[in-house]
Design a protein around this motif. Sequence first.
Motif, PDB file in Angstrom:
ATOM      1  N   GLU A 184       7.042   2.782   3.244  1.00 52.23           N
ATOM      2  CA  GLU A 184       8.137   3.093   4.181  1.00 52.23           C
ATOM      3  C   GLU A 184       8.048   4.528   4.695  1.00 52.23           C
ATOM      4  O   GLU A 184       8.679   4.870   5.696  1.00 52.23           O
ATOM      5  CB  GLU A 184       9.494   2.846   3.507  1.00 52.23           C
TER       6      GLU A 184
ATOM      7  N   GLU B 200      -0.127  12.947 -13.376  1.00 53.43           N
ATOM      8  CA  GLU B 200      -0.595  13.012 -11.988  1.00 53.43           C
ATOM      9  C   GLU B 200       0.400  13.809 -11.152  1.00 53.43           C
ATOM     10  O   GLU B 200       1.588  13.494 -11.122  1.00 53.43           O
ATOM     11  CB  GLU B 200      -0.720  11.591 -11.413  1.00 53.43           C
TER      12      GLU B 200
ATOM     13  N   LEU C  82      -4.164   2.052  -9.167  1.00 54.88           N
ATOM     14  CA  LEU C  82      -3.051   2.934  -9.522  1.00 54.88           C
ATOM     15  C   LEU C  82      -3.458   4.411  -9.536  1.00 54.88           C
ATOM     16  O   LEU C  82      -4.422   4.797  -8.901  1.00 54.88           O
ATOM     17  CB  LEU C  82      -2.464   2.467 -10.853  1.00 54.88           C
TER      18      LEU C  82
ATOM     19  N   THR D 216       5.036   2.055 -10.657  1.00 52.24           N
ATOM     20  CA  THR D 216       5.320   0.913  -9.788  1.00 52.24           C
ATOM     21  C   THR D 216       4.394  -0.253 -10.125  1.00 52.24           C
ATOM     22  O   THR D 216       4.818  -1.416 -10.124  1.00 52.24           O
ATOM     23  CB  THR D 216       5.131   1.294  -8.297  1.00 52.24           C
TER      24      THR D 216
ATOM     25  N   TRP E 222       1.313   5.737   0.771  1.00 54.62           N
ATOM     26  CA  TRP E 222       1.416   6.562   1.972  1.00 54.62           C
ATOM     27  C   TRP E 222       0.258   7.497   2.196  1.00 54.62           C
ATOM     28  O   TRP E 222       0.164   8.117   3.248  1.00 54.62           O
ATOM     29  CB  TRP E 222       2.705   7.391   1.926  1.00 54.62           C
TER      30      TRP E 222
ATOM     31  N   GLY F  21       1.488   3.941  -7.331  1.00 50.79           N
ATOM     32  CA  GLY F  21       1.615   4.661  -8.591  1.00 50.79           C
ATOM     33  C   GLY F  21       1.595   3.726  -9.802  1.00 50.79           C
ATOM     34  O   GLY F  21       1.876   2.530  -9.688  1.00 50.79           O
TER      35      GLY F  21
ATOM     36  N   SER G 298       0.824  -1.217   0.000  1.00 51.01           N
ATOM     37  CA  SER G 298       0.000   0.000   0.000  1.00 51.01           C
ATOM     38  C   SER G 298       0.859   1.268   0.000  1.00 51.01           C
ATOM     39  O   SER G 298       2.032   1.238   0.347  1.00 51.01           O
ATOM     40  CB  SER G 298      -0.935  -0.019   1.204  1.00 51.01           C
TER      41      SER G 298
HETATM   42  P1  NAD Z   1       4.407   4.035  -5.016  1.00 48.53           P
HETATM   43  O1  NAD Z   1       3.996   3.299  -6.222  1.00 48.53           O
HETATM   44  O2  NAD Z   1       5.691   4.766  -5.009  1.00 48.53           O
HETATM   45  O3  NAD Z   1       4.483   3.052  -3.752  1.00 48.53           O
HETATM   46  C1  NAD Z   1       3.385   2.248  -3.366  1.00 48.53           C
HETATM   47  C2  NAD Z   1       3.907   1.072  -2.579  1.00 48.53           C
HETATM   48  O4  NAD Z   1       4.656   0.238  -3.447  1.00 48.53           O
HETATM   49  C3  NAD Z   1       4.847   1.453  -1.441  1.00 48.53           C
HETATM   50  O5  NAD Z   1       4.615   0.594  -0.340  1.00 48.53           O
HETATM   51  C4  NAD Z   1       6.221   1.203  -2.049  1.00 48.53           C
HETATM   52  O6  NAD Z   1       7.211   0.944  -1.089  1.00 48.53           O
HETATM   53  C5  NAD Z   1       5.927  -0.027  -2.891  1.00 48.53           C
HETATM   54  N1  NAD Z   1       6.868  -0.274  -3.986  1.00 48.53           N
HETATM   55  C6  NAD Z   1       7.707   0.586  -4.595  1.00 48.53           C
HETATM   56  N2  NAD Z   1       8.425  -0.043  -5.556  1.00 48.53           N
HETATM   57  C7  NAD Z   1       8.010  -1.329  -5.562  1.00 48.53           C
HETATM   58  C8  NAD Z   1       8.358  -2.474  -6.336  1.00 48.53           C
HETATM   59  N3  NAD Z   1       9.286  -2.422  -7.295  1.00 48.53           N
HETATM   60  N4  NAD Z   1       7.722  -3.631  -6.093  1.00 48.53           N
HETATM   61  C9  NAD Z   1       6.761  -3.704  -5.143  1.00 48.53           C
HETATM   62  N5  NAD Z   1       6.401  -2.657  -4.361  1.00 48.53           N
HETATM   63  C10 NAD Z   1       7.019  -1.489  -4.578  1.00 48.53           C
HETATM   64  O7  NAD Z   1       3.202   5.003  -4.678  1.00 48.53           O
HETATM   65  P2  NAD Z   1       3.135   6.096  -3.544  1.00 48.53           P
HETATM   66  O8  NAD Z   1       3.960   7.263  -3.945  1.00 48.53           O
HETATM   67  O9  NAD Z   1       3.356   5.447  -2.222  1.00 48.53           O
HETATM   68  O10 NAD Z   1       1.578   6.475  -3.604  1.00 48.53           O
HETATM   69  C11 NAD Z   1       1.055   7.429  -4.471  1.00 48.53           C
HETATM   70  C12 NAD Z   1       0.399   6.770  -5.660  1.00 48.53           C
HETATM   71  O11 NAD Z   1      -0.598   5.851  -5.237  1.00 48.53           O
HETATM   72  C13 NAD Z   1      -0.323   7.756  -6.541  1.00 48.53           C
HETATM   73  O12 NAD Z   1      -0.050   7.467  -7.876  1.00 48.53           O
HETATM   74  C14 NAD Z   1      -1.788   7.509  -6.237  1.00 48.53           C
HETATM   75  O13 NAD Z   1      -2.680   7.853  -7.261  1.00 48.53           O
HETATM   76  C15 NAD Z   1      -1.775   6.043  -5.986  1.00 48.53           C
HETATM   77  N6  NAD Z   1      -2.950   5.640  -5.227  1.00 48.53           N
HETATM   78  C16 NAD Z   1      -3.920   4.921  -5.870  1.00 48.53           C
HETATM   79  C17 NAD Z   1      -5.070   4.552  -5.191  1.00 48.53           C
HETATM   80  C18 NAD Z   1      -6.168   3.779  -5.868  1.00 48.53           C
HETATM   81  O14 NAD Z   1      -7.017   3.247  -5.183  1.00 48.53           O
HETATM   82  N7  NAD Z   1      -6.176   3.687  -7.185  1.00 48.53           N
HETATM   83  C19 NAD Z   1      -5.209   4.883  -3.844  1.00 48.53           C
HETATM   84  C20 NAD Z   1      -4.199   5.606  -3.227  1.00 48.53           C
HETATM   85  C21 NAD Z   1      -3.059   5.973  -3.927  1.00 48.53           C
END
Ligand code: NAD
Length: 485
Positions: free
Chosen positions: A180, A389, A253, A234, A153, A231, A151
């Motif tokens: 994290e 975004e 995402l 990711t 942050w 995101g 999940s």
């Molecule tokens: P992120 O993709 O950077 O990180 C999300 C999670 O993935 C974190 O726990 C991170 O540590 C983990 N992660 C990072 N690299 C990874 C990898 N290679 N393999 C597996 N896990 C990995 O996203 P963020 O910056 O924490 O959150 C913001 C994003 O989340 C925005 O794009 C937002 O739109 C999206 N979001 C989507 C929803 C939805 O329901 N669609 C809800 C909330 C947030």
Amino acid sequence: MPAELDKIRNFIDGQFVEPVGGRYLDNIEPATGKAYSHVPDSDGRDVELAVAAAEKAFAGWSHTPTADRSRILLRIVDLIERDLEKLARAESVDTGKPLSLARGLDIPRAGSNFRFFATAILHTESEAHITDGVAFNYTLRQPRGIAGLISPWNLPLYLLSWKIAPAIACGNTAIAKPSELTPMTAYLLCEICREAGLPKGVLNVVHGTGPNVGAAITAHSKIGTISFTGGTVTGRKVAESCAPMFKKVSLELGGKNPNIVFADADQDAAIAGSLRSSFANQGQVCLCGSRVFVERSVYKDFVDHFVEKASQLRLGDPLEATTDQGAIVSKTQLDKVKFYVDLAQQEGGTIALGGSSPEAINERCQSGYFFSPTVITGLPVSCRVNREEIFGPVITITPFDNEDEVIGYANDNEYGLASSVWTQNLNRAHRVAERIHTGTVWVNCWLVRDLRVPFGGMKQSGVGREGGDEALRFFTEPKNVCIAK
Ligand code: NAD
């Protein structure tokens, strides 16, 4: 509660444990810019321990009677409600969001998530199909094994509990990895689960970075179900890692959500709703309506009133009761917001409000990551600021002349998560809702959530749906049993 609140630990096999490598990361409070605790910098070895614990627990938990699983989950709800104030404060310190928002939305919603799935599993139905005179078929829906739950942050406990609750309610065991950047409420939840009597190994939480822990979870051959929210970039890596093993994957995402205001809308309601959908949680909700489209005949009035209302939002220390807007989650995210505001000016936009970090908030928050609510006008629909975004308190407002044009604008984007439509014309509401390519269309509202409805995005906003029956189906494996007559 855990003895060392300043040092978060992993939760594996019912115990709080140090990461195998002994490494920790600073956990920064966004409102102050200073480390206030340490979070394990775990790696594949910790994931391996969690898999062993989850595998061992699966045999017992998957055969625990549904009513007993339900009772334990309901105890978790009681304890979340008991600890609401402590959890809300932890969430606010961890994320920078106003304490009032954490208390009023995030933490109650985490409780609702557990209650929803604790009771949903008591009311599931099994299908049977009679094949003329030939056979009876019935469908077993069995837990799938170990689920990996990753999940972001922005809504840490809200989103993680939205995955943990259905996964374990259905009889799976789970390995969860919170962001994290915001690990504290997941840590506190582990203690709650232990106190509620959740058997050891059913929920394991491994803290650390995406590349070290998240990637180890998605690559592990014994974790066959992956529910990921984060995101789009990711999400693509997660999909690539899971595809060769044919894992069952749900990806929630990013978004760049249109918010459409027609001239026939109740303008006061549209402005109030748009203010929330633009700036709730400093615009860091995946569902925020960051692209506002307003019918030209009311455009000027809308912009004037909207800017006036937005300028009244009180930016402040998240822990103060009067604060409407708190801090941005991290320095990286703040820099990203600033980058896009600069880009907007290069792309020809006009800053109608905000556009910079405020003067120091107070003594405590002088090094915090704050940015004023920002409204940009005059940008072409196709520019980068309108396509990518930003995930911060920055919105654009663009005029349109007719329904077809604005539907074109709304759909001309690689994301398709959610949209809002403001109109008093019932026929138009249905017509537009049907034509917009987003997983959710809110008409005359925003972020109204019924946990039974399918939730998720189209296009680059994700694959799969969460919520209600969709989640119960995702976390179970249907098996057809065919008995000849
Ligand atoms: P992120 O993709 O950077 O990180 C999300 C999670 O993935 C974190 O726990 C991170 O540590 C983990 N992660 C990072 N690299 C990874 C990898 N290679 N393999 C597996 N896990 C990995 O996203 P963020 O910056 O924490 O959150 C913001 C994003 O989340 C925005 O794009 C937002 O739109 C999206 N979001 C989507 C929803 C939805 O329901 N669609 C809800 C909330 C947030």
